[in-house]
Structures are given as C-alpha cells and as structure tokens.
Design a protein around this motif. Structure first.
Motif, PDB file in Angstrom:
ATOM      1  N   GLY A 109     -24.650   8.896  28.852  1.00 36.41           N
ATOM      2  CA  GLY A 109     -25.625   8.222  29.704  1.00 36.41           C
ATOM      3  C   GLY A 109     -27.048   8.277  29.200  1.00 36.41           C
ATOM      4  O   GLY A 109     -27.964   7.803  29.874  1.00 36.41           O
ATOM      5  N   VAL A 110     -27.248   8.836  27.995  1.00 31.96           N
ATOM      6  CA  VAL A 110     -28.600   8.970  27.436  1.00 31.96           C
ATOM      7  C   VAL A 110     -28.812   7.922  26.342  1.00 31.96           C
ATOM      8  O   VAL A 110     -27.937   7.675  25.518  1.00 31.96           O
ATOM      9  CB  VAL A 110     -28.828  10.391  26.871  1.00 31.96           C
ATOM     10  CG1 VAL A 110     -30.158  10.478  26.128  1.00 31.96           C
ATOM     11  CG2 VAL A 110     -28.786  11.404  27.999  1.00 31.96           C
ATOM     12  N   VAL A 111     -29.986   7.319  26.348  1.00 29.47           N
ATOM     13  CA  VAL A 111     -30.329   6.288  25.364  1.00 29.47           C
ATOM     14  C   VAL A 111     -30.639   6.944  24.018  1.00 29.47           C
ATOM     15  O   VAL A 111     -31.423   7.888  23.947  1.00 29.47           O
ATOM     16  CB  VAL A 111     -31.557   5.475  25.834  1.00 29.47           C
ATOM     17  CG1 VAL A 111     -31.960   4.454  24.773  1.00 29.47           C
ATOM     18  CG2 VAL A 111     -31.264   4.789  27.158  1.00 29.47           C
ATOM     19  N   PHE A 112     -29.999   6.414  22.951  1.00 21.49           N
ATOM     20  CA  PHE A 112     -30.287   6.954  21.624  1.00 21.49           C
ATOM     21  C   PHE A 112     -30.784   5.895  20.641  1.00 21.49           C
ATOM     22  O   PHE A 112     -31.183   6.218  19.522  1.00 21.49           O
ATOM     23  CB  PHE A 112     -29.049   7.656  21.040  1.00 21.49           C
ATOM     24  CG  PHE A 112     -27.871   6.752  20.777  1.00 21.49           C
ATOM     25  CD1 PHE A 112     -27.755   6.068  19.578  1.00 21.49           C
ATOM     26  CD2 PHE A 112     -26.882   6.596  21.735  1.00 21.49           C
ATOM     27  CE1 PHE A 112     -26.671   5.244  19.335  1.00 21.49           C
ATOM     28  CE2 PHE A 112     -25.790   5.778  21.497  1.00 21.49           C
ATOM     29  CZ  PHE A 112     -25.685   5.091  20.294  1.00 21.49           C
ATOM     30  N   PHE A 113     -30.791   4.620  21.077  1.00 16.98           N
ATOM     31  CA  PHE A 113     -31.279   3.563  20.187  1.00 16.98           C
ATOM     32  C   PHE A 113     -31.654   2.351  21.027  1.00 16.98           C
ATOM     33  O   PHE A 113     -31.117   2.161  22.122  1.00 16.98           O
ATOM     34  CB  PHE A 113     -30.209   3.186  19.160  1.00 16.98           C
ATOM     35  CG  PHE A 113     -30.730   2.398  17.986  1.00 16.98           C
ATOM     36  CD1 PHE A 113     -31.564   2.981  17.052  1.00 16.98           C
ATOM     37  CD2 PHE A 113     -30.383   1.064  17.813  1.00 16.98           C
ATOM     38  CE1 PHE A 113     -32.039   2.259  15.965  1.00 16.98           C
ATOM     39  CE2 PHE A 113     -30.855   0.333  16.735  1.00 16.98           C
ATOM     40  CZ  PHE A 113     -31.687   0.935  15.805  1.00 16.98           C
ATOM     41  N   GLN A 114     -32.569   1.542  20.502  1.00 13.63           N
ATOM     42  CA  GLN A 114     -32.999   0.355  21.235  1.00 13.63           C
ATOM     43  C   GLN A 114     -33.424  -0.745  20.272  1.00 13.63           C
ATOM     44  O   GLN A 114     -33.854  -0.491  19.156  1.00 13.63           O
ATOM     45  CB  GLN A 114     -34.182   0.695  22.152  1.00 13.63           C
ATOM     46  CG  GLN A 114     -35.455   1.067  21.379  1.00 13.63           C
ATOM     47  CD  GLN A 114     -36.576   1.526  22.277  1.00 13.63           C
ATOM     48  OE1 GLN A 114     -36.512   2.613  22.842  1.00 13.63           O
ATOM     49  NE2 GLN A 114     -37.610   0.698  22.404  1.00 13.63           N
ATOM     50  N   LYS A 115     -33.264  -1.971  20.711  1.00  8.27           N
ATOM     51  CA  LYS A 115     -33.761  -3.153  20.003  1.00  8.27           C
ATOM     52  C   LYS A 115     -34.260  -4.131  21.053  1.00  8.27           C
ATOM     53  O   LYS A 115     -33.527  -4.435  21.990  1.00  8.27           O
ATOM     54  CB  LYS A 115     -32.651  -3.810  19.168  1.00  8.27           C
ATOM     55  CG  LYS A 115     -32.358  -3.134  17.856  1.00  8.27           C
ATOM     56  CD  LYS A 115     -31.370  -3.950  17.036  1.00  8.27           C
ATOM     57  CE  LYS A 115     -31.076  -3.313  15.687  1.00  8.27           C
ATOM     58  NZ  LYS A 115     -30.124  -4.129  14.900  1.00  8.27           N
ATOM     59  N   PRO A 116     -35.484  -4.638  20.921  1.00  5.72           N
ATOM     60  CA  PRO A 116     -36.504  -4.400  19.901  1.00  5.72           C
ATOM     61  C   PRO A 116     -36.988  -2.944  19.886  1.00  5.72           C
ATOM     62  O   PRO A 116     -36.744  -2.187  20.810  1.00  5.72           O
ATOM     63  CB  PRO A 116     -37.635  -5.352  20.301  1.00  5.72           C
ATOM     64  CG  PRO A 116     -36.995  -6.374  21.186  1.00  5.72           C
ATOM     65  CD  PRO A 116     -35.913  -5.651  21.899  1.00  5.72           C
ATOM     66  N   TYR A 117     -37.695  -2.613  18.811  1.00  8.24           N
ATOM     67  CA  TYR A 117     -38.142  -1.246  18.609  1.00  8.24           C
ATOM     68  C   TYR A 117     -39.419  -0.953  19.401  1.00  8.24           C
ATOM     69  O   TYR A 117     -40.062  -1.850  19.947  1.00  8.24           O
ATOM     70  CB  TYR A 117     -38.380  -0.997  17.116  1.00  8.24           C
ATOM     71  CG  TYR A 117     -37.177  -1.307  16.266  1.00  8.24           C
ATOM     72  CD1 TYR A 117     -36.021  -0.539  16.355  1.00  8.24           C
ATOM     73  CD2 TYR A 117     -37.187  -2.383  15.379  1.00  8.24           C
ATOM     74  CE1 TYR A 117     -34.907  -0.823  15.582  1.00  8.24           C
ATOM     75  CE2 TYR A 117     -36.071  -2.672  14.600  1.00  8.24           C
ATOM     76  CZ  TYR A 117     -34.936  -1.895  14.706  1.00  8.24           C
ATOM     77  OH  TYR A 117     -33.839  -2.183  13.949  1.00  8.24           O
ATOM     78  N   VAL A 118     -39.762   0.314  19.429  1.00  2.98           N
ATOM     79  CA  VAL A 118     -40.956   0.773  20.145  1.00  2.98           C
ATOM     80  C   VAL A 118     -42.204   0.055  19.619  1.00  2.98           C
ATOM     81  O   VAL A 118     -42.365  -0.133  18.409  1.00  2.98           O
ATOM     82  CB  VAL A 118     -41.126   2.296  19.980  1.00  2.98           C
ATOM     83  CG1 VAL A 118     -42.362   2.783  20.731  1.00  2.98           C
ATOM     84  CG2 VAL A 118     -39.886   3.020  20.479  1.00  2.98           C
TER      85      VAL A 118
END
Length: 208
Positions: A109-118
């Motif tokens: 349940g924890v976020v480890f990656f995202q797109k778009p980036y920070v």
C-alpha cells in the motif's frame, strides 16, 4: 304555354325529391359509420402535448472536465500510502492510476514510484501513474543493478536512473576535483541489486 309550366313544375318537384333523398342518404350514411366505429372499439387518436414548451433538454456537464486547467507542479508521492497520494493529487485536481507491483523494500500500500516525476509541470485533469507495493503478489521480485553515476552530469545521471525505474534523491555540496553539476558520489554501490522504485541519491558538486 300551359305545357311549359307543367314541365317546369315537374322538374321542380323532381329536383326537390332528389335533393331531399340525397340529404337523407348522407345523414343515414353518417349514422351508420358512427355506429360501426363505436362497435369496433377503435381508440381515438390523441396528439401528445409538448409539456416542455419546446425547450431542448439542457446539456449535462461532465464533472471530470476542468475549465481553464492550470499547470501544477508534481508533488513527491514517494513513501506515501495510496490514500495519502490520492488525497494530495485530488487537491491539485489530478487523476490517479494505481499500478500494483511486488516490492520487498516497501510495505503493502506504499507508493514507491510515480510518473510524471517530482516537480514536473502537468495540466490539471491529467492522470498520474502511481506504483504501489503489494507483497501478496506472486512471483519473484525484479531487482535492478545500480549503475555507475560518478562523473556523469546531473541530467545524465537522473535520466539513467529513471529509465531503470529508480526514484532520484539529490544532495548538493562542494567537491574538490569535480566541476559544478557533476555527480561525485552516490548512496548505493555500483552493481548493487535493489528493488525498482528505490530512491538512489546522487551527490552533485557545486564546484570546489
């Protein structure tokens, strides 16, 4: 003369009886038709009234469409729970697509990656892909070797890490022997096998 008068009278009488008979025939015909229609039980035709007054139905608006969307800066969702990430993106009027993957380095349940980036700029209403850990998924977790980043320019190091599926952390310090903007250190050893989505911190020189 008398014969002409008699002929005229005869014609008048004949005409009178003809007209009277014709009118009686029409009246009888109407009564017969009315009786037959009544017995057949045919429904009367009714023209529906236009209760709307001729007005067209209003066009329903799509609540997902944002008028005059603004560009917003992508927040850092790293290590947030799925619910926290959704709440944060909702405040910025961004949509969220969740992709679950097994990642031993992060709790379920924890976020480890995202797109778009920070810190990337995107329009309100656009969709952000959020990768969330799920330890219950079957199969062996994919681990990736950390590349050699020392000596690369900051932009080159960031591009390589993101292409491999890593998050990127930054530190900026003076470093003797390294030009400004060049990576002089990294927090993971080269060829270390770590989970995708792990944050690799690069230390970038600000000059000597």
């Amino acid at each position: 003369m008398k014969s002409k008068i008699i002929m005229i009278l005869i014609l008048l009488v004949a005409t009178f009886f003809f007209v009277t008979g014709f009118l009686k025939y029409q009246n009888d015909l109407k009564e017969t038709l009315a009786k037959e229609i009544g017995e057949s039980g045919l429904p009367s035709l009714e023209i529906p009234s236009d209760e709307s007054g001729g007005e067209e139905d209003p066009v329903k608006e799509d609540p997902s469409v944002i008028e005059n969307p603004e560009r917003v800066e992508m927040p850092d969702l790293y290590e947030l729970t799925e619910e926290e990430a959704e709440e944060l993106l909702s405040e910025l009027k961004l949509k969220m697509e969740v992709l679950e993957e097994k990642n031993a380095s992060f709790a379920t349940g924890v976020v480890f990656f995202q797109k778009p980036y920070v810190e990337e700029k995107i329009l309100q209403g656009e969709t952000v892909r959020v990768y969330v850990s799920n330890q219950s998924l079957l199969g062996e977790e994919e681990k990736v070797a950390v590349p050699m980043l020392i000596g690369l320019k900051e932009e080159e190091a960031v591009k390589e890490l993101r292409n491999l599926g890593f998050q990127v952390g930054y530190e900026y310090n003076p470093a003797s022997g390294y030009a400004e903007g060049v990576v002089y250190s990294q927090n993971y050893l080269v060829d270390s096998k770590v989970s995708k989505g792990t944050r690799i911190t690069i230390r970038v020189s600000t000059g000597s």
